[in-house]
Each structure stands twice: as C-alpha cells, then as structure tokens.
Design a protein around this motif. Structure first.
Motif, PDB file in Angstrom:
ATOM      1  N   GLN A 237       0.826  -1.204   0.000  1.00  0.00           N
ATOM      2  CA  GLN A 237       0.000   0.000   0.000  1.00  0.00           C
ATOM      3  C   GLN A 237       0.867   1.264   0.000  1.00  0.00           C
ATOM      4  N   GLU A 238       1.940   1.250   0.753  1.00  0.00           N
ATOM      5  CA  GLU A 238       2.825   2.406   0.792  1.00  0.00           C
ATOM      6  C   GLU A 238       3.432   2.680  -0.580  1.00  0.00           C
ATOM      7  N   ASP A 239       3.860   1.616  -1.269  1.00  0.00           N
ATOM      8  CA  ASP A 239       4.426   1.789  -2.603  1.00  0.00           C
ATOM      9  C   ASP A 239       3.372   2.313  -3.577  1.00  0.00           C
ATOM     10  N   LEU A 240       2.165   1.746  -3.532  1.00  0.00           N
ATOM     11  CA  LEU A 240       1.106   2.184  -4.430  1.00  0.00           C
ATOM     12  C   LEU A 240       0.687   3.619  -4.136  1.00  0.00           C
ATOM     13  N   GLN A 241       0.712   3.987  -2.881  1.00  0.00           N
ATOM     14  CA  GLN A 241       0.357   5.347  -2.506  1.00  0.00           C
ATOM     15  C   GLN A 241       1.418   6.333  -2.987  1.00  0.00           C
ATOM     16  N   ASN A 242       2.692   5.970  -2.829  1.00  0.00           N
ATOM     17  CA  ASN A 242       3.776   6.841  -3.289  1.00  0.00           C
ATOM     18  C   ASN A 242       3.729   7.055  -4.797  1.00  0.00           C
ATOM     19  N   LEU A 243       3.245   6.028  -5.507  1.00  0.00           N
ATOM     20  CA  LEU A 243       3.112   6.126  -6.958  1.00  0.00           C
ATOM     21  C   LEU A 243       1.776   6.732  -7.383  1.00  0.00           C
ATOM     22  N   THR A 244       0.974   7.139  -6.396  1.00  0.00           N
ATOM     23  CA  THR A 244      -0.354   7.763  -6.572  1.00  0.00           C
ATOM     24  C   THR A 244      -1.381   6.843  -7.221  1.00  0.00           C
ATOM     25  N   TYR A 245      -1.203   5.541  -7.095  1.00  0.00           N
ATOM     26  CA  TYR A 245      -2.254   4.612  -7.514  1.00  0.00           C
ATOM     27  C   TYR A 245      -3.286   4.442  -6.409  1.00  0.00           C
ATOM     28  N   GLY A 279       4.009 -12.250  -8.173  1.00  0.00           N
ATOM     29  CA  GLY A 279       5.448 -12.056  -8.305  1.00  0.00           C
ATOM     30  C   GLY A 279       5.797 -11.226  -9.526  1.00  0.00           C
ATOM     31  N   ALA A 280       5.074 -11.431 -10.642  1.00  0.00           N
ATOM     32  CA  ALA A 280       5.321 -10.639 -11.849  1.00  0.00           C
ATOM     33  C   ALA A 280       5.018  -9.167 -11.605  1.00  0.00           C
ATOM     34  N   ASP A 281       3.944  -8.892 -10.869  1.00  0.00           N
ATOM     35  CA  ASP A 281       3.614  -7.508 -10.521  1.00  0.00           C
ATOM     36  C   ASP A 281       4.722  -6.898  -9.666  1.00  0.00           C
ATOM     37  N   ARG A 282       5.224  -7.704  -8.730  1.00  0.00           N
ATOM     38  CA  ARG A 282       6.235  -7.198  -7.797  1.00  0.00           C
ATOM     39  C   ARG A 282       7.513  -6.794  -8.541  1.00  0.00           C
ATOM     40  N   LEU A 285       6.905  -3.480 -10.075  1.00  0.00           N
ATOM     41  CA  LEU A 285       6.809  -2.452  -9.031  1.00  0.00           C
ATOM     42  C   LEU A 285       8.193  -2.069  -8.513  1.00  0.00           C
ATOM     43  N   GLU A 286       9.045  -3.056  -8.301  1.00  0.00           N
ATOM     44  CA  GLU A 286      10.388  -2.778  -7.807  1.00  0.00           C
ATOM     45  C   GLU A 286      11.165  -1.928  -8.803  1.00  0.00           C
ATOM     46  N   VAL A 288       9.929   0.354 -10.819  1.00  0.00           N
ATOM     47  CA  VAL A 288       9.422   1.711 -11.018  1.00  0.00           C
ATOM     48  C   VAL A 288       9.163   2.469  -9.722  1.00  0.00           C
ATOM     49  N   LYS A 289       9.264   1.811  -8.581  1.00  0.00           N
ATOM     50  CA  LYS A 289       8.785   2.459  -7.365  1.00  0.00           C
ATOM     51  C   LYS A 289       9.654   3.619  -6.901  1.00  0.00           C
ATOM     52  N   ASN A 290      10.871   3.754  -7.424  1.00  0.00           N
ATOM     53  CA  ASN A 290      11.712   4.880  -7.041  1.00  0.00           C
ATOM     54  C   ASN A 290      11.576   6.055  -7.996  1.00  0.00           C
ATOM     55  N   GLN A 291      10.598   5.979  -8.897  1.00  0.00           N
ATOM     56  CA  GLN A 291      10.407   7.041  -9.872  1.00  0.00           C
ATOM     57  C   GLN A 291       9.436   8.140  -9.449  1.00  0.00           C
TER      58      GLN A 291
END
Length: 370
Positions: A237-245, A279-282, A285-286, A288-291
């Motif tokens: 959730q934190e990663d998705l929130q940071n990416l504004t999803y 796992g494919a989603d992860r 996510l890994e 792009v999550k620092n973008q």
C-alpha cells in the motif's frame, strides 16, 4: 460438528432467517460431508457466499418487486433501462420485470420463463439453462419443477453441486475470497470481473470465520489478494500510494481500494489485470517504485505552465465485463446488507501523503493516465 447450528447462523446475520434455509443448513451434515465441505474454513466460505446470495438467509426466491425506477436502474443497469421513464413501467410489476431482464436469454425461451427461472435457492440459480444443468448434476428435476429450489434439501443439494462443479473448495482452502466470490457470482474463479456485492461477501466471511473459529488459510507464496492483512500488505500500500495509484489509507488490510489500485497499476504496465498482486507484478513495481519523486517534479513543473482552461481526463474503461453466474443475474443486494457493521477494510477517505496532490494533478489532466 460439520453443520452449523441455528445459533451460529443467527450470529452471522441481522436479517430474519428463512426457515427453509435454517433447515437446509442445520440438517445438512451428510450432504456437506458428501460434497467435501469438511473443514471450518470451507464451511466459512460456503456460508459467506450463501449469506450474500440470499440477503442474509432471508430470501428463498429473488424478489422482483421494486418500488422506485431509480432502484430498478441501479440493480439491473442503465443499458436495459436508459431512462427513469423506461424503468417506471416495471415498478411493482415483478413478473413483467423478470421477463424484461431475464426473458429471451439464459436459456429462457418460453413466455414466463424469466419469472419461472428467476433466482432461487441458496446459490440463487437463475435461468432455465442453470436449472437444467444443476438439476442434472444434483439428480433433481429442477427444469421441470423449478419450485424445488424452495425446498431445504433440494436447495442445499443444488448449491453444493454448483460448488463442486467449479471446484470451489480448492479456492476456499487457499482462503481466496475473491476467487470464491467470482466462482459463485460470475461462474469462473479466475474471472477478471468484480463480483456483485463483494463488500458483503468479505464481511460475511469475516463473521462466519469468527463464529466458526475458522483459521485463515495459507497465503499463496509471493501473492497478495483481497482479504490478506499484515506488514506485506502495508508495504504494498505504501508503494502504491507513493506512486499515486492508491488514494486510500495505508492500514495493512487488502480491501477494495487496494484491489482497484493494483488493477490500475497492472493496466498501466501491461500486466494481467486481475487485482491480485503476484510475483510478476512485484518485479515491475520494484523497477518503477523509485520514480515517483522525479515524476511528481515533472508534473509540478507542467502544472505551473498551464494557462488555458483545464481539461479533465475521462476515466479509462475497465474493459468488457463478464456476465455473473448463475445466469448473468444482478441480485437486489444493498451495498451493505441490512445493519452490518462498518467495513473492516478502513480504506475510505483521502490519503494523508500525496492523495490531495494526486487528485489535483489528475483534475488538470497531467497525471499518469493516458
């Protein structure tokens, strides 16, 4: 004890129990055993689904009596009823409404079939085709005698034959409420469509699991889905929130908001769009999550250059919906049944970290959506 008691059923719903359902479930030990519902977790999932299908075990047949055109359109869709006037003609006319929404499809070919084969029983079979098929599987003449689904033993046998035909116990053992709900309501545990009344199904499962003291099933390796909780969900959730999803709260509870955020992420990155974080989603996510910091800066600079009247972006479509099962019915279920307690997902509301900015950016058409 395999079969639930009346007291246990009372604890799972605020509605007045229909005696046919009480008899079917409390006297159904032999049938439950014959169809493999032999663990507390399987029973919790089965009860959660039939509670949702029957409006808390209060309805034996689908009630087609509606008192407002607005409600008819909300339940059966604006494609069938494009205006209030088109729905007005079916207010308090249950048989006419059944013919309108079910006639000429689902195997209904004769006058009166829409009403005759409306939703019935614990799983609310709908349509002549479904009555025929699950009558065959259960050894009951349901097509010739559709009223049999109102009888306790026949209703339970038909529901269990449907359950077995889709191997739903396998998904119940995984504690996958989304797949179980899709199987019951859409006819396919791996359907991409969202089941009708999913909030209710999740809430009833919570209640059934609590009353039966059923343990949670083993989580699939490297996979998160609706109903999962804990630190792994919180991190997602934190990663998705940071990416504004994700604009909802970070609470460690994988509910509908998180499910929809994952689907949006999957859609925008060319992944399988099912709302299950695999796992494919992860891996994506890994990558792009620092973008988000750079992306946010770019959007902010772009926002400062906007001088013309803002243009809003249309919401991207979810894609073609799949028909629910049995028989593409759209049951008259409230968004939350009766007086159920508030949802336990706690995902409503604005995000304290970036949600407001994301909504402003999207309002001006500068967000991720293309």
């Amino acid at each position: 004890m395999i079969a639930p008691s009346r007291q246990q059923l009372d604890q799972m719903t605020t509605f007045r129990l229909h005696e046919a359902h009480v008899t079917a479930l409390t006297d159904g030990e032999a049938l439950f055993e014959a169809f493999g519902i032999t663990t507390d977790l399987r029973m919790a999932h089965f009860l959660a689904q039939v509670l949702a299908e029957t409006i808390g075990l209060s309805a034996v047949r689908e009630d087609m009596t509606y008192t407002t055109p607005e409600r008819i359109r909300a339940v059966f869709g604006t494609s069938r009823f494009p205006t209030l006037e088109s729905a007005e003609a079916f207010v308090r006319r249950p048989q006419a409404l059944a013919e309108k929404v079910y006639g000429g499809r689902l195997g209904n070919t004769q006058d009166g079939d829409g009403w005759r084969y409306r939703g019935g029983g614990l799983i609310q079979l709908t349509g002549r085709d479904n009555y025929r098929e699950h009558g065959r599987l259960s050894g009951l003449p349901l097509e010739a005698q559709p009223e049999l689904v109102e009888q306790p033993e026949a209703s339970l046998r038909a529901a269990l034959s449907y359950w077995k035909s889709l191997d739903i116990n396998t998904w119940a053992d995984r504690d996958d409420v989304l797949a179980v709900s899709r199987a019951v309501n859409r006819g396919n545990p791996q359907s991409r469509g969202e089941p009708h009344g999913l909030n209710d199904r999740i809430e009833y499962l919570r209640r059934a699991r609590h009353v039966l003291n059923a343990p949670a099933g083993p989580a699939p390796a490297d996979e998160l889905t609706i109903g999962d909780t804990g630190d792994a969900v919180r991190a997602l959730q934190e990663d998705l929130q940071n990416l504004t999803y994700l604009l909802g709260a970070v609470d460690g509870d994988f509910g509908l908001q998180t499910h929809r955020a994952v689907k949006l992420f999957e859609e925008e990155h060319g992944l399988t769009i099912d709302g299950v974080f695999t796992g494919a989603d992860r891996q994506v996510l890994e990558a792009v999550k620092n973008q988000p910091v750079r992306a946010a800066e770019d959007r902010e600079r772009a926002l400062r250059t906007v001088t013309d009247e803002p243009q809003t972006d249309p919401v991207s479509p979810e894609g073609p919906d799949e028909p629910p099962a049995p028989g593409e019915r759209e049951p008259d279920l409230p968004s939350r049944p009766g007086t159920l307690e508030p949802p336990t997902t706690h995902e409503a509301g604005s995000s304290p970290n970036g949600g407001f900015l994301a909504m402003i950016l999207r309002l001006f058409g500068i967000g991720r959506r293309r």
